[in-house]
Design a protein around this motif. Structure first.
Motif, mmCIF file in Angstrom:
data_model
loop_
_atom_site.group_PDB
_atom_site.id
_atom_site.type_symbol
_atom_site.label_atom_id
_atom_site.label_comp_id
_atom_site.label_asym_id
_atom_site.label_seq_id
_atom_site.Cartn_x
_atom_site.Cartn_y
_atom_site.Cartn_z
ATOM 1 N N PHE A 192 -3.950 -0.680 -0.955
ATOM 2 C CA PHE A 192 -3.647 0.757 -0.824
ATOM 3 C C PHE A 192 -3.626 1.417 -2.194
ATOM 4 N N ASP A 193 -3.075 0.738 -3.185
ATOM 5 C CA ASP A 193 -3.005 1.328 -4.513
ATOM 6 C C ASP A 193 -4.412 1.557 -5.074
ATOM 7 N N SER A 194 -5.325 0.594 -4.863
ATOM 8 C CA SER A 194 -6.703 0.766 -5.329
ATOM 9 C C SER A 194 -7.336 1.988 -4.671
ATOM 10 N N THR A 195 -7.027 2.196 -3.410
ATOM 11 C CA THR A 195 -7.590 3.319 -2.678
ATOM 12 C C THR A 195 -6.994 4.637 -3.169
ATOM 13 N N ILE A 196 -5.683 4.656 -3.332
ATOM 14 C CA ILE A 196 -4.992 5.870 -3.754
ATOM 15 C C ILE A 196 -5.465 6.312 -5.136
ATOM 16 N N ARG A 197 -5.708 5.352 -6.015
ATOM 17 C CA ARG A 197 -6.147 5.701 -7.367
ATOM 18 C C ARG A 197 -7.562 6.251 -7.398
ATOM 19 N N SER A 198 -8.356 5.890 -6.387
ATOM 20 C CA SER A 198 -9.761 6.304 -6.387
ATOM 21 C C SER A 198 -10.005 7.520 -5.521
ATOM 22 N N ASN A 199 -9.082 7.862 -4.646
ATOM 23 C CA ASN A 199 -9.384 8.881 -3.650
ATOM 24 C C ASN A 199 -8.151 9.723 -3.316
ATOM 25 N N LEU A 200 -8.280 11.018 -3.565
ATOM 26 C CA LEU A 200 -7.196 11.962 -3.341
ATOM 27 C C LEU A 200 -6.738 12.036 -1.890
ATOM 28 N N ALA A 201 -7.620 11.650 -0.963
ATOM 29 C CA ALA A 201 -7.327 11.871 0.454
ATOM 30 C C ALA A 201 -6.436 10.781 1.049
ATOM 31 N N VAL A 202 -5.990 9.848 0.217
ATOM 32 C CA VAL A 202 -5.080 8.799 0.679
ATOM 33 C C VAL A 202 -3.887 8.821 -0.267
ATOM 34 N N ASP A 203 -2.671 8.800 0.267
ATOM 35 C CA ASP A 203 -1.534 8.828 -0.651
ATOM 36 C C ASP A 203 -0.273 8.278 0.000
ATOM 37 N N LEU A 204 0.686 7.954 -0.856
ATOM 38 C CA LEU A 204 2.021 7.593 -0.413
ATOM 39 C C LEU A 204 2.650 8.796 0.271
ATOM 40 N N PRO A 205 3.717 8.628 1.033
ATOM 41 C CA PRO A 205 4.337 7.364 1.439
ATOM 42 C C PRO A 205 3.470 6.543 2.388
ATOM 43 N N LEU A 206 3.802 5.251 2.462
ATOM 44 C CA LEU A 206 3.105 4.330 3.358
ATOM 45 C C LEU A 206 4.068 3.868 4.447
ATOM 46 N N ASP A 207 3.526 3.612 5.612
ATOM 47 C CA ASP A 207 4.322 2.998 6.674
ATOM 48 C C ASP A 207 3.914 1.545 6.815
ATOM 49 N N LEU A 208 4.899 0.715 7.007
ATOM 50 C CA LEU A 208 4.684 -0.728 7.075
ATOM 51 C C LEU A 208 5.416 -1.269 8.288
ATOM 52 N N ALA A 209 4.762 -2.141 9.052
ATOM 53 C CA ALA A 209 5.447 -2.757 10.194
ATOM 54 C C ALA A 209 4.888 -4.139 10.439
ATOM 55 N N ILE A 210 5.720 -5.020 10.942
ATOM 56 C CA ILE A 210 5.238 -6.348 11.316
ATOM 57 C C ILE A 210 5.677 -6.691 12.745
ATOM 58 N N HIS A 211 4.833 -7.512 13.361
ATOM 59 C CA HIS A 211 5.184 -8.118 14.648
ATOM 60 C C HIS A 211 5.285 -9.612 14.388
ATOM 61 N N GLU A 212 6.476 -10.149 14.391
ATOM 62 C CA GLU A 212 6.563 -11.601 14.254
ATOM 63 C C GLU A 212 6.073 -12.249 15.537
ATOM 64 N N ARG A 213 5.255 -13.280 15.362
ATOM 65 C CA ARG A 213 4.678 -13.985 16.507
ATOM 66 C C ARG A 213 5.766 -14.379 17.500
ATOM 67 N N ASP A 214 5.534 -14.055 18.752
ATOM 68 C CA ASP A 214 6.386 -14.424 19.884
ATOM 69 C C ASP A 214 7.753 -13.722 19.938
ATOM 70 N N ALA A 215 8.005 -12.798 18.963
ATOM 71 C CA ALA A 215 9.247 -12.034 19.075
ATOM 72 C C ALA A 215 9.079 -10.953 20.148
ATOM 73 N N CYS A 216 7.851 -10.402 20.241
ATOM 74 C CA CYS A 216 7.568 -9.342 21.207
ATOM 75 C C CYS A 216 8.526 -8.160 21.053
ATOM 76 N N ARG A 217 8.900 -7.914 19.805
ATOM 77 C CA ARG A 217 9.652 -6.707 19.483
ATOM 78 C C ARG A 217 9.245 -6.287 18.085
ATOM 79 N N LEU A 218 9.522 -5.034 17.735
ATOM 80 C CA LEU A 218 9.137 -4.536 16.422
ATOM 81 C C LEU A 218 9.963 -5.245 15.356
#
Lengths: 249, 249
Positions: free
Chosen positions: A181-207
């Protein structure tokens, strides 16, 4: 523009998206491009969107409404029995929205098109990750193509191609995605922070972990600064080039 | 597609281009995208091209013919008194070629458009570097934008943005460009080896080192392999990420 990545790891799924949207450079604002639906313990679904904002918001609203109105004729993504069927519902919804706008004969300068990354798991099945095209069809991530990018994908691709490893822990994947994301943000004005991040742990079946990386996030800034230094060092440590005298003109 | 870079350094100009051309993935071949014209000691001109191959070859042929026919009404790039005027001639030629094809009413699937990077020096003036648009107009490289890319530019951009230094020797610039090309080649089938490389040493006003980096070039292969290792190491040495427990859902 936009930049979103969905990635399959041995430990589950990880998603990152930026929050910049713009209609021309003089109309820039911030919008969430990552949505979650869950029945904790039974299913977790995450959707990332790139493209025409009205289209993607309409898709999300339609999907949302159908989960809340059990009398709807169409099946809801919360009741569909498989991730494949959920991808079908999402693809159909996307195609419907785009088609309904086109029927009016109006034209948006960038078109009404949008692409989606859909990932999730239903208890008893594997985590699955899909890329949904504006035409409503979709492909699934596998061992050969274990991640999908949408939006402004090119700047941040080489680092993922070169360092992705399905066995990496989520923490390492976050770090890798931040570099991408940082490489993209530095090269292109149309992408910027803040970023959203989420994980699905295998077999938890919840956020799982699910956080916003703010514009002044000290960790992101450290990653960005140290990455610049590391790249310069890495380039300097490469074997030196010598011009072939006999080949010079 | 294509990938070409022209870069301004304190020591002069450096150019690199790939040689892949394709009309669809089933019609791939190799073509030179870097051309030189020189009056040794008086002027050196290098042209890199991306876009419709018929267009760029017609531009090169027209420029060539005019240098050989002194009776031509139009001035030749070998007689124009400044790099600015040469850029004007090149831009006009490009626009003419595109316009003449359009007038026929034919449409090529990718259009007839092309972009050019033009660099060179005339004795007594500074080395200058231009980016020529399909419309025939052009911009010049300066301290703020010291390099131009054409073609498949995005994959290879972040590494240049982060490590370019105008004071670097040509050898270091070659190494940096090779990394940028390697990142592009690994991410995109439409760019490939061999690469053409040329330099203009400041005030030499003749073609400097000028070589083709072949498909099996052992140095390029070492750069590519070591770069993968270096990137992995660099990512691993970044400060570790920790999920913020209080923010997880």
């Amino acid at each position: 523009m936009t930049y979103c990545v969905g990635m399959r790891l041995d430990r589950g799924l990880i998603f990152m998206s930026d929050t910049r949207t713009n209609a021309g450079v003089d109309d820039v604002s911030q919008v969430r491009k990552m949505r979650h639906w869950e029945i904790p313990g039974e299913r977790i679904i995450t959707l990332l969107s790139a493209g025409n904002l009205a289209t993607t918001q309409a898709v999300v609203s339609l999907l949302d409404e159908r989960t809340k109105a059990p009398s709807e004729r169409d099946p809801s993504i919360l009741s569909a029995p498989s991730m494949f069927q959920i991808a079908t519902i999402v693809g159909d919804t996307l195609r419907e929205v785009i088609a309904s706008l086109r029927d009016d004969g109006q034209q948006a300068s960038g078109g009404f098109r949008a692409s989606l990354i859909l990932g999730g798991q239903i208890a008893g099945s594997e985590p699955r990750l899909f890329l949904v095209y504006p035409e409503g069809n979709f492909i699934e991530a596998g061992d050969d193509s274990p991640f999908f990018q949408i939006g402004e994908t090119k700047y941040g691709r080489p680092i993922i191609v070169r360092t992705y490893d399905p066995a990496m822990p989520f923490e390492d994947a976050v770090r890798l995605l931040m570099v991408s994301f940082d490489s993209t943000i530095r090269s292109n004005l149309a992408v910027d922070l803040p970023l959203d991040l989420a994980i699905h742990e295998r077999d938890a079946c919840r956020l799982g972990a699910n956080q916003r990386i703010a514009e002044n996030d000290p960790y992101f800034r450290r990653i960005s600064e140290q990455w610049s230094l590391s790249l310069r060092e890495a380039v300097n440590r490469l074997p030196p080039f010598q011009f072939a005298d006999d080949e010079s003109a």
